[in-house]
Write an enzyme that holds these catalytic residues in place. Sequence first.
Site, PDB file in Angstrom:
ATOM      1  N   ALA A 192      32.613  19.878  20.877  1.00  0.00           N
ATOM      2  CA  ALA A 192      33.266  21.071  21.054  1.00  0.00           C
ATOM      3  C   ALA A 192      31.876  21.506  21.343  1.00  0.00           C
ATOM      4  O   ALA A 192      30.230  21.869  22.349  1.00  0.00           O
ATOM      5  CB  ALA A 192      34.245  22.137  20.907  1.00  0.00           C
ATOM      6  N   ILE A 224      57.485  26.847  21.097  1.00  0.00           N
ATOM      7  CA  ILE A 224      58.340  27.465  22.104  1.00  0.00           C
ATOM      8  C   ILE A 224      59.095  26.945  21.729  1.00  0.00           C
ATOM      9  O   ILE A 224      60.329  27.240  21.096  1.00  0.00           O
ATOM     10  CB  ILE A 224      57.957  26.800  23.641  1.00  0.00           C
ATOM     11  CG1 ILE A 224      56.744  27.983  24.184  1.00  0.00           C
ATOM     12  CG2 ILE A 224      58.996  26.834  24.039  1.00  0.00           C
ATOM     13  CD1 ILE A 224      56.472  28.091  25.683  1.00  0.00           C
ATOM     14  N   HIS A 225      59.206  25.009  20.684  1.00  0.00           N
ATOM     15  CA  HIS A 225      60.507  24.215  20.292  1.00  0.00           C
ATOM     16  C   HIS A 225      61.157  24.651  18.913  1.00  0.00           C
ATOM     17  O   HIS A 225      61.793  24.348  19.176  1.00  0.00           O
ATOM     18  CB  HIS A 225      59.764  23.399  20.021  1.00  0.00           C
ATOM     19  CG  HIS A 225      59.976  21.962  22.103  1.00  0.00           C
ATOM     20  ND1 HIS A 225      59.018  22.611  22.940  1.00  0.00           N
ATOM     21  CD2 HIS A 225      59.921  21.227  21.587  1.00  0.00           C
ATOM     22  CE1 HIS A 225      59.035  22.050  23.595  1.00  0.00           C
ATOM     23  NE2 HIS A 225      60.266  20.633  23.831  1.00  0.00           N
ATOM     24  N   GLU A 245      34.139  11.867  22.720  1.00  0.00           N
ATOM     25  CA  GLU A 245      33.287  11.561  23.739  1.00  0.00           C
ATOM     26  C   GLU A 245      32.402  13.006  23.815  1.00  0.00           C
ATOM     27  O   GLU A 245      31.485  13.812  24.630  1.00  0.00           O
ATOM     28  CB  GLU A 245      33.778  12.257  25.169  1.00  0.00           C
ATOM     29  CG  GLU A 245      34.436  10.827  25.236  1.00  0.00           C
ATOM     30  CD  GLU A 245      33.691   9.462  25.403  1.00  0.00           C
ATOM     31  OE1 GLU A 245      32.189   9.134  25.144  1.00  0.00           O
ATOM     32  OE2 GLU A 245      34.611   8.266  26.060  1.00  0.00           O
TER      33      GLU A 245
END
Length: 400
Positions: A381, A352-353, A378
């Site tokens: 995926a 968007i920027h 941690e």
Amino acid sequence: MGRLAQTDGLTEIQRDILATVRDFVDKEIIPVATELEHKDEYPTAIVEGMKQLGLFGLTIPEEFGGLGESLLTYALVVEEIARGWMSVSGIVNTHFIVAHMINAHGTQEQKEYFLPRMAAGEIRGAFSMSEPALGSDVAAISTKGVKDGDHYVLNGQKMWLTNGGTSTLVAVLCKTDEGGSTPYRNMTTFLIEKTAGFGPNPTVPGLTVPGKIEKMGYKGVDTTELVLQDVRIPADRVLGGVPGKGFYQMMDGVEVGRVNVAARGCGVARRAFELGISYAQQRTTFGKKIAEHQAIQFKLAEMATKVEAAHQMMVMAARKKDSGERNDLEAGMAKYLASEYCKEVVEDAFRIHGGYGFSKEYEIERLYREAPMLLIGEGTAEIQKMIVGRRLLEEYRLAD
């Protein structure tokens, strides 16, 4: 604040804590975060402010000088802090994990010795499980502790310690060959007090923190190695006083840590959404604000839905743990969903920027470099999906 990421059923105390933290983030973190991050400068003033707010003792029981709050309260606080600057949430996360492990598994003497000073922020914790060659294969650790009278002698090399230099207490997982027939029963957690700083440690002979690891993002907070060469640790600094329980203690810490990483993903995603929807209402193309273009509205809708979904999953995982129930399924789901959605929401805000998103002048550039750390912190995926898949097979196993 907008209507996204609201949490039903909070007490007045929880709402007051979150309002205070949100105000602190808006006034003390967001205005300086990008400058400090670009300099890779430790946020000393911010940390002192968090100490004054009592955030280092947020979950430590009141009998040890803490606030005695729940994992849910802590996760919501982390979400707010990560919205300001993810690195700051990392400073409290490893401290929180070590405090949780001592409170849940430590001897009474260990609790009385460490927890009051941890609650005051006088002692700050770091968590050391990983090693250069093992990644997620914890059973393959090679750092070893050998019993020698009333001490243990530790040798090995640990990796990826958040707060490795600035911490004064490190929970270190070592192989001890004392617990049983499987690798998981032959690991022990040692509580090592040290002086903050880099290089050979002046108060722990043989312990060295070589220096900061240079990173793409997640700057400000120090990430380090830890080298142990004939480090002598008293046997009463074995967490819980009994060797062979280290793996299970560490996994309990990782489980609450996964809720924390999910909360960080929620906070970063929410900030990216805020930046994206604000910029979309300022930038004009083809005679109108880009927020009025259907393509941008679709993107904002998808971003908001992901922010909301990740938040609610994180809240569910925290509440499950607070209830005393096993939550590895929910924590794995929350960490997986929040980190993946965070990456996607940040990338959409970056798009968007347009070209300005590539400029260091804009905050979204920092978030774009920070989000990838959540994909691996941690557990990746793939690790989360393994945990979730195994738990689902337990829950839905067909009768023989």
